[in-house]
Design a protein around this motif. Sequence first.
Motif, PDB file in Angstrom:
ATOM      1  N   ALA A 159     102.896  11.508  80.957  1.00  0.00           N
ATOM      2  CA  ALA A 159     103.774  11.124  79.848  1.00  0.00           C
ATOM      3  C   ALA A 159     105.153  10.730  80.357  1.00  0.00           C
ATOM      4  O   ALA A 159     105.757   9.764  79.869  1.00  0.00           O
ATOM      5  CB  ALA A 159     103.881  12.271  78.845  1.00  0.00           C
ATOM      6  N   GLN A 160     105.645  11.468  81.338  1.00  0.00           N
ATOM      7  CA  GLN A 160     106.986  11.181  81.863  1.00  0.00           C
ATOM      8  C   GLN A 160     107.059   9.783  82.475  1.00  0.00           C
ATOM      9  O   GLN A 160     108.061   9.070  82.327  1.00  0.00           O
ATOM     10  CB  GLN A 160     107.373  12.232  82.901  1.00  0.00           C
ATOM     11  CG  GLN A 160     108.789  12.101  83.434  1.00  0.00           C
ATOM     12  CD  GLN A 160     109.841  12.242  82.344  1.00  0.00           C
ATOM     13  OE1 GLN A 160     109.672  13.012  81.403  1.00  0.00           O
ATOM     14  NE2 GLN A 160     110.915  11.486  82.457  1.00  0.00           N
TER      15      GLN A 160
ATOM     16  N   THR B   2     106.182   4.824  72.051  1.00  0.00           N
ATOM     17  CA  THR B   2     105.342   4.776  73.239  1.00  0.00           C
ATOM     18  C   THR B   2     104.062   5.556  72.943  1.00  0.00           C
ATOM     19  O   THR B   2     104.003   6.326  71.973  1.00  0.00           O
ATOM     20  CB  THR B   2     106.037   5.410  74.460  1.00  0.00           C
ATOM     21  OG1 THR B   2     106.291   6.799  74.175  1.00  0.00           O
ATOM     22  CG2 THR B   2     107.348   4.712  74.771  1.00  0.00           C
ATOM     23  N   TYR B   3     103.049   5.359  73.778  1.00  0.00           N
ATOM     24  CA  TYR B   3     101.798   6.095  73.558  1.00  0.00           C
ATOM     25  C   TYR B   3     101.040   6.220  74.863  1.00  0.00           C
ATOM     26  O   TYR B   3     101.200   5.410  75.786  1.00  0.00           O
ATOM     27  CB  TYR B   3     100.933   5.436  72.488  1.00  0.00           C
ATOM     28  CG  TYR B   3     100.731   3.951  72.647  1.00  0.00           C
ATOM     29  CD1 TYR B   3      99.660   3.446  73.384  1.00  0.00           C
ATOM     30  CD2 TYR B   3     101.615   3.051  72.046  1.00  0.00           C
ATOM     31  CE1 TYR B   3      99.471   2.082  73.527  1.00  0.00           C
ATOM     32  CE2 TYR B   3     101.433   1.677  72.177  1.00  0.00           C
ATOM     33  CZ  TYR B   3     100.350   1.203  72.923  1.00  0.00           C
ATOM     34  OH  TYR B   3     100.172  -0.150  73.054  1.00  0.00           O
ATOM     35  N   LEU B   4     100.219   7.273  74.932  1.00  0.00           N
ATOM     36  CA  LEU B   4      99.466   7.558  76.147  1.00  0.00           C
ATOM     37  C   LEU B   4      98.196   6.729  76.233  1.00  0.00           C
ATOM     38  O   LEU B   4      97.773   6.344  77.321  1.00  0.00           O
ATOM     39  CB  LEU B   4      99.112   9.050  76.210  1.00  0.00           C
ATOM     40  CG  LEU B   4     100.277  10.049  76.092  1.00  0.00           C
ATOM     41  CD1 LEU B   4      99.757  11.472  76.258  1.00  0.00           C
ATOM     42  CD2 LEU B   4     101.358   9.745  77.113  1.00  0.00           C
ATOM     43  N   THR B   5      97.563   6.475  75.070  1.00  0.00           N
ATOM     44  CA  THR B   5      96.317   5.697  75.055  1.00  0.00           C
ATOM     45  C   THR B   5      96.261   4.823  73.811  1.00  0.00           C
ATOM     46  O   THR B   5      96.958   5.071  72.817  1.00  0.00           O
ATOM     47  CB  THR B   5      95.076   6.611  75.037  1.00  0.00           C
ATOM     48  OG1 THR B   5      95.083   7.391  73.835  1.00  0.00           O
ATOM     49  CG2 THR B   5      95.040   7.536  76.232  1.00  0.00           C
TER      50      THR B   5
ATOM     51  N   ALA C 158     102.790  19.814  74.631  1.00  0.00           N
ATOM     52  CA  ALA C 158     103.390  18.595  75.178  1.00  0.00           C
ATOM     53  C   ALA C 158     104.897  18.736  75.338  1.00  0.00           C
ATOM     54  O   ALA C 158     105.476  18.309  76.341  1.00  0.00           O
ATOM     55  CB  ALA C 158     103.059  17.409  74.284  1.00  0.00           C
ATOM     56  N   VAL C 159     105.542  19.359  74.340  1.00  0.00           N
ATOM     57  CA  VAL C 159     106.998  19.522  74.391  1.00  0.00           C
ATOM     58  C   VAL C 159     107.397  20.629  75.366  1.00  0.00           C
ATOM     59  O   VAL C 159     108.293  20.456  76.185  1.00  0.00           O
ATOM     60  CB  VAL C 159     107.551  19.806  72.976  1.00  0.00           C
ATOM     61  CG1 VAL C 159     108.998  20.280  73.035  1.00  0.00           C
ATOM     62  CG2 VAL C 159     107.444  18.548  72.110  1.00  0.00           C
ATOM     63  N   LEU C 160     106.732  21.754  75.292  1.00  0.00           N
ATOM     64  CA  LEU C 160     107.108  22.885  76.149  1.00  0.00           C
ATOM     65  C   LEU C 160     106.827  22.619  77.631  1.00  0.00           C
ATOM     66  O   LEU C 160     107.502  23.168  78.495  1.00  0.00           O
ATOM     67  CB  LEU C 160     106.381  24.153  75.695  1.00  0.00           C
ATOM     68  CG  LEU C 160     106.821  24.709  74.331  1.00  0.00           C
ATOM     69  CD1 LEU C 160     105.905  25.857  73.916  1.00  0.00           C
ATOM     70  CD2 LEU C 160     108.269  25.179  74.361  1.00  0.00           C
ATOM     71  N   ASN C 161     105.823  21.774  77.919  1.00  0.00           N
ATOM     72  CA  ASN C 161     105.479  21.460  79.310  1.00  0.00           C
ATOM     73  C   ASN C 161     106.206  20.234  79.843  1.00  0.00           C
ATOM     74  O   ASN C 161     105.915  19.755  80.940  1.00  0.00           O
ATOM     75  CB  ASN C 161     103.968  21.256  79.451  1.00  0.00           C
ATOM     76  CG  ASN C 161     103.190  22.528  79.180  1.00  0.00           C
ATOM     77  OD1 ASN C 161     103.708  23.626  79.364  1.00  0.00           O
ATOM     78  ND2 ASN C 161     101.960  22.387  78.725  1.00  0.00           N
TER      79      ASN C 161
ATOM     80  N   ALA D  71      96.532  13.833  80.959  1.00  0.00           N
ATOM     81  CA  ALA D  71      97.913  13.911  80.472  1.00  0.00           C
ATOM     82  C   ALA D  71      98.255  15.316  80.003  1.00  0.00           C
ATOM     83  O   ALA D  71      99.388  15.783  80.167  1.00  0.00           O
ATOM     84  CB  ALA D  71      98.120  12.903  79.340  1.00  0.00           C
ATOM     85  N   LEU D  72      97.265  15.995  79.408  1.00  0.00           N
ATOM     86  CA  LEU D  72      97.491  17.360  78.917  1.00  0.00           C
ATOM     87  C   LEU D  72      97.750  18.311  80.089  1.00  0.00           C
ATOM     88  O   LEU D  72      98.600  19.200  80.014  1.00  0.00           O
ATOM     89  CB  LEU D  72      96.277  17.833  78.110  1.00  0.00           C
ATOM     90  CG  LEU D  72      96.412  19.175  77.377  1.00  0.00           C
ATOM     91  CD1 LEU D  72      97.491  19.103  76.308  1.00  0.00           C
ATOM     92  CD2 LEU D  72      95.081  19.582  76.751  1.00  0.00           C
ATOM     93  N   LYS D  73      97.032  18.107  81.176  1.00  0.00           N
ATOM     94  CA  LYS D  73      97.177  18.971  82.348  1.00  0.00           C
ATOM     95  C   LYS D  73      98.381  18.584  83.212  1.00  0.00           C
ATOM     96  O   LYS D  73      98.954  19.432  83.892  1.00  0.00           O
ATOM     97  CB  LYS D  73      95.897  18.917  83.196  1.00  0.00           C
ATOM     98  CG  LYS D  73      94.669  19.513  82.511  1.00  0.00           C
ATOM     99  CD  LYS D  73      93.439  19.339  83.381  1.00  0.00           C
ATOM    100  CE  LYS D  73      92.192  19.886  82.700  1.00  0.00           C
ATOM    101  NZ  LYS D  73      90.966  19.640  83.507  1.00  0.00           N
ATOM    102  N   ASN D  74      98.731  17.299  83.165  1.00  0.00           N
ATOM    103  CA  ASN D  74      99.774  16.797  84.064  1.00  0.00           C
ATOM    104  C   ASN D  74     100.873  16.082  83.269  1.00  0.00           C
ATOM    105  O   ASN D  74     100.730  14.910  82.908  1.00  0.00           O
ATOM    106  CB  ASN D  74      99.154  15.840  85.079  1.00  0.00           C
ATOM    107  CG  ASN D  74     100.154  15.391  86.129  1.00  0.00           C
ATOM    108  OD1 ASN D  74     101.327  15.764  86.089  1.00  0.00           O
ATOM    109  ND2 ASN D  74      99.689  14.577  87.068  1.00  0.00           N
TER     110      ASN D  74
END
Length: 385
Positions: free
Chosen positions: A98-99, A61-64, A119-122, A91-94
């Motif tokens: 990604a979910q 999968t990918y964000l963009t 990305a993983v920790l958030n 995506a970085l802020k929210n």
Amino acid sequence: MTKNNKIKVLFRHRSMEMGGVEKVVLSMLNNLNKEKFEMTICLNMNQGELRNEIPEHVRKTYLTDGREDLSENSLIQKVQLAKRKLRLQKALKNPSVAQKILGDNYDVEIAPTYAAFSAVLNSLNKNSKKIGWFHSDITLPKLQPLVPEILKQIPQFDYFIFGSQQTKDILIKTYPDLKIPENQVILNAIPIEELKQKSLAFKPELPNKPVFVSVARLHSRKGFHKLMDAHAKLLKDGFDHHIIVIGDGEEMENLKKQSENLGVTNSFQLLGSSMNPYPHVKNADFFILPSESESWPLIIADSLILQKPIISTNVGGIPEMIEHEKTGYLINYETDEMYESMKKFITDPQFVSQIKENLKNIEKQFDNQKIFDAVENIIINLSKK
């Protein structure tokens, strides 16, 4: 876990441009037991030479979209890039961005490099176990703006993997009070037979003189500007030879200008990126890596397996791979040392022959199954906690 009792594993990564970390990711996706693990990789951008190399049994999968998918019209592309940048920032802020794309929860989430730590920790999945993977020298000058955040993030992982012993040692030495989670040093796996086959794919036309080859992304810390200075000085002093550099990156234009200024455009070849650089490595006389910093570079292991005499800077995990004056030649990150070592390889065939002899059984140094087993055990044990 899934209904079939497979452990659900998610890798987060920026993109799939040709590079060492990307090859590590592909190695894991290809070799971790697909009967035990259901694997997904989520890229920030579906971009890079290796983006289509992800195995079929792995969900991608990918964000963009990647640059490859953007319009060829420069004006339209600028608009697309601006929209992509905004989406990535969102995506970085929210993490819900990604979910929503993933639409699933995972037992274990893996950040294969510090760029994916956030990305993983958030992740919104608070029940998943988080693994951080670190390949960098924490003292690298260009890394310093990011170091405070990295130091905050490391203790938050459930498990931490170091790409080389040197990477771990220098982190502990520099920050002795840092609380590092349970951890292990795991070297990068080398697909030995695949590498040998790829090296036979074609026979490049090389000049009839000593040829040095190097493979790396073209960043300033890779030291090609210093290598070019050493090359020009060797030619000026009468030591004829040729250098081929395979790779692309932000330093390409600077290196082209430098080669023009030094008058070495024909003898210092910049070939750009290649999906298969190994025929050049196999058929050149020598391999050289002039980097200011490295962790455990796969290309050094690749070159050793292809039994190529190597000159490399003595940085990162490279001295764990090369025994000085036995299986290669280690130098400091200095133009003069590049000059002297290349001169030695050009003028001392007996020394080079002894290195080649010592490389005949070098494959014993690399135990891929041990590496995959170690990662599998980490994932399995974490998922049980």
